[in-house]
Design an enzyme around this catalytic site. Structure first.
Site, mmCIF file in Angstrom:
data_model
loop_
_atom_site.group_PDB
_atom_site.id
_atom_site.type_symbol
_atom_site.label_atom_id
_atom_site.label_comp_id
_atom_site.label_asym_id
_atom_site.label_seq_id
_atom_site.Cartn_x
_atom_site.Cartn_y
_atom_site.Cartn_z
ATOM 1 N N ARG A 451 -1.997 4.987 -5.141
ATOM 2 C CA ARG A 451 -1.286 3.966 -4.301
ATOM 3 C C ARG A 451 -2.313 2.933 -3.939
ATOM 4 O O ARG A 451 -3.272 3.218 -3.554
ATOM 5 C CB ARG A 451 -0.461 4.558 -3.316
ATOM 6 C CG ARG A 451 0.800 5.263 -3.820
ATOM 7 C CD ARG A 451 1.720 5.499 -2.720
ATOM 8 N NE ARG A 451 1.212 6.116 -1.629
ATOM 9 C CZ ARG A 451 1.351 5.661 -0.387
ATOM 10 N NH1 ARG A 451 2.148 4.644 -0.140
ATOM 11 N NH2 ARG A 451 0.958 6.346 0.611
ATOM 12 N N GLU A 452 -1.870 1.746 -3.949
ATOM 13 C CA GLU A 452 -2.796 0.512 -3.675
ATOM 14 C C GLU A 452 -3.320 0.869 -2.264
ATOM 15 O O GLU A 452 -4.335 0.564 -2.195
ATOM 16 C CB GLU A 452 -2.329 -0.684 -3.934
ATOM 17 C CG GLU A 452 -1.887 -1.166 -5.262
ATOM 18 C CD GLU A 452 -1.277 -2.412 -5.369
ATOM 19 O OE1 GLU A 452 -1.146 -3.192 -4.533
ATOM 20 O OE2 GLU A 452 -0.937 -2.786 -6.518
ATOM 21 N N ASP A 453 -2.754 1.453 -1.243
ATOM 22 C CA ASP A 453 -3.224 1.526 0.012
ATOM 23 C C ASP A 453 -3.992 2.674 0.278
ATOM 24 O O ASP A 453 -4.452 3.061 1.411
ATOM 25 C CB ASP A 453 -1.969 1.455 1.118
ATOM 26 C CG ASP A 453 -1.054 2.587 0.984
ATOM 27 O OD1 ASP A 453 -0.978 3.272 -0.062
ATOM 28 O OD2 ASP A 453 -0.331 2.771 1.630
ATOM 29 N N VAL A 454 -4.141 3.442 -0.969
ATOM 30 C CA VAL A 454 -5.128 4.672 -0.614
ATOM 31 C C VAL A 454 -6.415 4.585 -1.515
ATOM 32 O O VAL A 454 -6.834 5.584 -1.814
ATOM 33 C CB VAL A 454 -4.298 5.987 -0.866
ATOM 34 C CG1 VAL A 454 -3.276 6.347 0.073
ATOM 35 C CG2 VAL A 454 -3.649 6.239 -2.366
#
Length: 699
Positions: A451-454
Site C-alpha cells: 500500500r502506498e503508505d507503507v
C-alpha cells in the site's frame, strides 16, 4: 600463455585497473566494437607472462603478438580466431573465481583451468535457458573435455558445477583454496593468490601441452545412442524448446565429423535459435528476472537481523532454512511440540542434504543451524525486526495473531502476513500499527503486497526476500495477490473442462505438452483442493462473473469425501509416499458424473482446451495491469513463470500476447465468450491494443 578469471557473464564488463607493481607494466585498451564501446581492457606484463584484466576478470598469458589482441576474448562469432588460439603452441591457462556462466566457452577454449575452491565458484552452460546453444565452439569442445554424458547434463539442464566436482570431471585442472583475512579482505587476498598461481602454472606449461585423450567405451556408446531417434526423443521429450535438439545435433556432428566440421553449423544454428519466438520469450524472462531481483523500493532504513516465523510446517521450514543460510537469527514458533520438532528436523535435513552434495561442510551446516531457535511462546520477540505470519488464511485467526504479536514487539517491527485471497486492508483493520503490516506470498517467488503508505516498510520486506534468494513482485492492495488472481480463473476453467468429461490424465497431457511443468489436474492436487475451494469462494465474492467457470461444488464434494489434495494421498489421482507413479482415483468417478456437463463441440478440440486455459490466465494478468495492481508487464511475466509455472517458452502472459498476436488472442477470447459468458470477456486494455496493430506490451 593466457589466464583470465571469469566471474560472470562476459557481456557485462566494467572498468577495473590492475595495480602497478615492480616489473608490472599496465596499459589500457578500449575496443571499437559495439561490445567494447562501454568496456575497458587492461593488461600488463610480468616477466614473460602478460596479465589481462576485463572488469574483475584477470588474464595471464605468455606474451604472443597475436593472442594478446582484445578480439581473442570478445569476438563471439569469428571461429577462425578461436581455432587459431586453440591450436597455438602457446598454452592458455584460465583462472576462475566466482561464477563462470555464459563465459564457459572461453574458459574451455584454453588448455588449462584453475579455480578457487569455494561456494561461489561455479561453472555452467546456461544458454539453453535463453533458447540458444553454447557458441564459440562450446558445443564442440565441452563433450571432448568432460565426455558426452556430462556435457549433455550441463548443456541441456543448465546444471551448475561447483569447483570440486569440476575438478573430478576434468573441467578444472587445479583448485586453489580460498584465503582468510589478512592485511586485505579475504576475497582480495584470494584473487591475488589465484593470479600468482595462474602465472606460475602458465610458465610451467609452456612446453607441456596435454595430449588429447581417447574416447572411452561409455562415450562411444553414448555417441552411438544419440543417433537413435527414440533415444533422442527421450533425452529431450518436448518439442517446445528447439535449442536442446540443436545442441544434440551439434555435438553429434562434432564427434562424428570432427570439430572443424561442427564450428560453422554451430554458429549458424546459434543465429537461427536467437531469432526464434522461444528464445525471445526466454531472453525476456531473463531480463525480467534481473529486474525483479532488485529492490526498486529503495534501501531500508534498518537492516533485518532478527526474524520470527510463525508456524513450523513444510513451507515455514523452507523459509526458515533460506533465512538462516543468509545469517539471519531466526525464531521458529509453533503451538505444538510435534509440529515444532518436525519443522526443525526438516530444516536440519535440508542442510544435511547440502552437505551430502558437497555444497556445505558439516561445520558450515552446524554453524548455520545455530542461527535457529525453536519455541512455543513469545519470548525474545522484542529483539525481532520482522515477524512472518504463515498461519491459515482465516481472518479472525489472523486478527488474533496480529494482536498477540503487536503486544510483544517494538514499534519498528514489521509484520509480514502470508495471504493469497484476503485484502491486506482487512488484516490491518484491527492493528494499532497498520502502516507496519505487509502482505506477502511465497508462490514460490516472493510476491509482495504493497500500500502506498507503507512504502518504506515494503523496501525492508523486499530486502529480506531478496536476501532469501527470492524473486520479488511488488503489487498494490486488493482482493487476492497477482499470482492468486491469475491462477484462480485457470483453476475454474480446469473444473469446467473436467465437468465436460475430459479425463484428468488427458488434461495433464494437454497442459504439459503446451509447456506447463505440471499438468492442470495435478496442479489442483498440489495446490490442495481445500485451499482452492477457499480461494475460489473469496475471489468469487470479489470478482463475480469475472472469476466464473466450472461449478465449485466439485471442490466442495471432493473435500467432504476426503480427497483434499496430494497431502491426503487421494485427489484426482492417488499418491503413495516414495512412489513416483500415480493412478486416477476411481472414487472420483461418481462425483464427476453427478456434475457432468455436455461439452460444446465448437470449442472443445484439444487446441481449444489448451487455449481456453492459457487465455483465462493471460486475460486476468492484463486486467491486473489495467487496474494498476501490477507496475510493469515484466514483473507480471516474471511472477507468472516463477510463481505459477506458466510455460517459460511462452514468456509469460504479456510476452505471449506480443508473440502470439493481440488480435488472435482477443478473437479467441470473444469466441469463448460467445460460448461460455463474461469470464472470457477481453478487458479494455487488451481489446484496446487491437486498435493499433504495432502496439505491444514490450516495445
Amino acid at each position: 600463455m593466457v589466464a583470465y578469471r571469469a566471474t560472470g557473464s562476459l557481456s557485462r564488463f566494467s572498468a577495473f585497473r590492475i595495480p602497478r607493481s615492480r616489473g608490472y607494466v599496465c596499459r589500457n585498451f578500449t575496443g571499437s566494437s559495439a561490445l567494447l564501446t562501454t568496456t575497458h581492457i587492461n593488461y600488463g606484463v610480468k616477466g614473460d607472462v602478460a596479465v589481462k584484466t576485463l572488469n574483475k576478470q584477470t588474464a595471464a598469458f605468455r606474451c604472443h603478438p597475436y593472442l594478446i589482441k582484445a578480439r581473442l576474448l570478445y569476438c563471439t562469432s569469428n571461429t577462425d580466431i578461436t581455432r587459431k588460439s586453440e591450436k597455438s603452441t602457446k598454452p592458455v591457462v584460465t583462472a576462475i573465481s566466482g561464477s563462470c556462466l555464459g563465459g564457459l566457452e572461453l574458459a574451455i577454449l584454453c588448455q588449462c583451468r584453475i579455480a578457487t575452491k569455494n561456494r561461489k565458484t561455479v561453472l555452467g552452460a546456461p544458454e539453453v535457458l535463453l533458447g540458444i546453444l553454447p557458441g564459440v565452439g562450446g558445443a564442440q569442445r565441452l563433450p571432448k573435455m568432460v565426455g558426452v554424458p556430462a556435457a549433455f547434463d550441463m548443456m541441456l539442464t543448465d546444471r551448475n558445477i561447483h569447483a570440486d566436482r569440476a575438478k573430478k570431471m576434468g573441467l578444472v585442472d587445479q583448485l586453489v583454496e580460498s584465503l582468510g583475512p589478512g592485511l586485505k579482505l579475504p576475497e582480495e587476498q584470494t584473487i591475488k593468490y589465484l593470479e600468482e598461481v595462474a602465472i606460475t602454472f602458465a610458465k610451467g606449461l609452456a612446453d607441456k601441452i596435454s595430449p588429447k585423450r581417447d574416447k572411452g567405451l561409455v562415450e562411444k556408446l553414448t555417441v552411438y545412442a544419440i543417433t537413435i531417434p527414440f533415444v533422442r526423443k527421450q533425452i529431450y521429450k518436448t518439442r517446445l524448446y528447439p535449442a536442446p535438439l540443436k545442441i544434440i545435433d551439434m555435438v553429434k556432428t562434432g564427434i562424428e565429423q570432427g570439430s572443424d566440421a561442427g564450428y560453422l553449423p554451430e554458429s549458424q544454428k546459434f543465429g537461427e535459435l536467437a531469432m526464434t519466438k522461444e528464445s525471445k520469450a526466454l531472453m525476456g524472462l531473463y531480463h525480467g528476472q534481473v529486474l525483479c531481483k532488485k529492490n526498486t523500493s529503495g534501501a531500508p532504513q534498518k537492516e533485518v537481523k532478527h526474524l520470527v516465523i510463525l508456524g513450523a510446517g513444510m513451507m515455514e521450514a523452507g523459509i526458515t532454512q533460506v533465512s538462516m543460510d543468509k545469517g539471519l537469527k531466526t525464531i521458529l514458533k509453533d503451538a505444538t511440540l510435534t509440529g515444532l520438532g518436525q519443522g526443525q528436523q526438516q530444516v536440519f535435513k535440508g542442510l544435511t542434504d547440502k552437505v551430502k552434495k558437497k555444497a556445505l561442510t558439516s561445520f558450515e551446516r552446524d554453524s548455520i543451524f545455530s542461527n535457529l531457535t525453536g519455541q512455543f511462546d513469545y519470548h525474545g520477540f522484542k529483539k525481532t525486526d520482522m515477524v512472518m505470519d504463515t498461519v491459515f488464511e482465516d481472518l479472525s485467526f489472523k486478527h488474533r495473531v496480529r494482536k498477540e504479536v503487536e503486544a510483544v514487539t517494538l514499534d519498528h517491527c514489521v509484520f509480514a502476513s502470508n495471504i493469497s485471497a484476503l485484502p491486506i486492508s482487512e488484516i490491518t483493520a484491527i492493528s494499532k500499527r497498520p502502516e507496519k503490516v505487509i502482505g506477502r506470498h511465497y508462490s514460490p517467488a516472493g510476491d509482495d503486497h504493497n500500500r502506498e503508505d507503507v512504502q518504506r516498510h515494503q523496501c525492508l520486506s523486499c530486502s529480506v526476500h531478496l536476501k532469501q534468494g527470492k524473486v520479488i513482485i511488488v503489487v498494490k492492495d486488493g482482493p487476492g495477490f497477482y499470482t492468486t488472481r491469475c491462477l484462480a480463473p485457470m483453476m475454474s476453467e480446469v473444473i469446467q473442462i473436467l465437468q465436460e468429461g475430459v479425463d484428468p490424465k488427458k488434461l495433464d497431457s494437454l497442459t504439459t505438452s503446451l509447456g506447463f511443468p505440471v499438468g492442470a489436474a495435478t496442479l489442483v492436487d498440489e495446490v490442495d483442493v481445500d485451499v482452492a475451494k477457499h480461494v475460489a469462494k473469496d475471489l468469487g465474492k470479489a470478482f463475480g462473473e469475472q472469476s466464473g467457470g466450472g461449478n465449485p461444488e466439485l471442490l466442495t464434494q471432493m473435500v467432504s469425501k476426503g480427497f483434499p489434495g496430494h497431502k491426503s494421498g487421494k485427489s484426482f489421482s492417488t499418491y503413495q509416499e516414495g512412489v513416483k507413479s500415480k493412478n486416477l482415483n476411481s472414487d472420483m468417478d461418481s462425483i464427476l458424473a453427478s456434475l457432468k456437463l455436455p461439452p460444446k463441440s465448437e470449442v472443445s478440440s484439444d487446441e481449444d482446451i489448451q487455449f481456453r486455459l492459457v487465455t483465462r490466465f493471460v486475460s486476468e494478468a492484463v486486467m491486473c495491469l489495467q487496474e494498476g495492481t501490477l507496475a510493469t508487464p515484466a514483473e507480471g511475466d516474471t511472477g507468472t513463470i516463477f510463481g505459477l509455472s506458466f510455460p517459460p517458452c511462452l514468456g509469460g502472459s504479456f510476452r505471449f500476447v506480443d508473440l502470439y498476436g493481440t488480435q488472435k488472442t482477443v478473437d479467441g477470447l470473444k469466441t469463448y465468450e460467445a460460448a461460455y459468458g463474461k469470464e472470457f470477456t477481453p478487458c479494455q486494455l487488451l481489446a484496446g491494443h487491437t486498435n493499433s496493430p504495432n502496439k505491444k506490451f514490450y516495445q
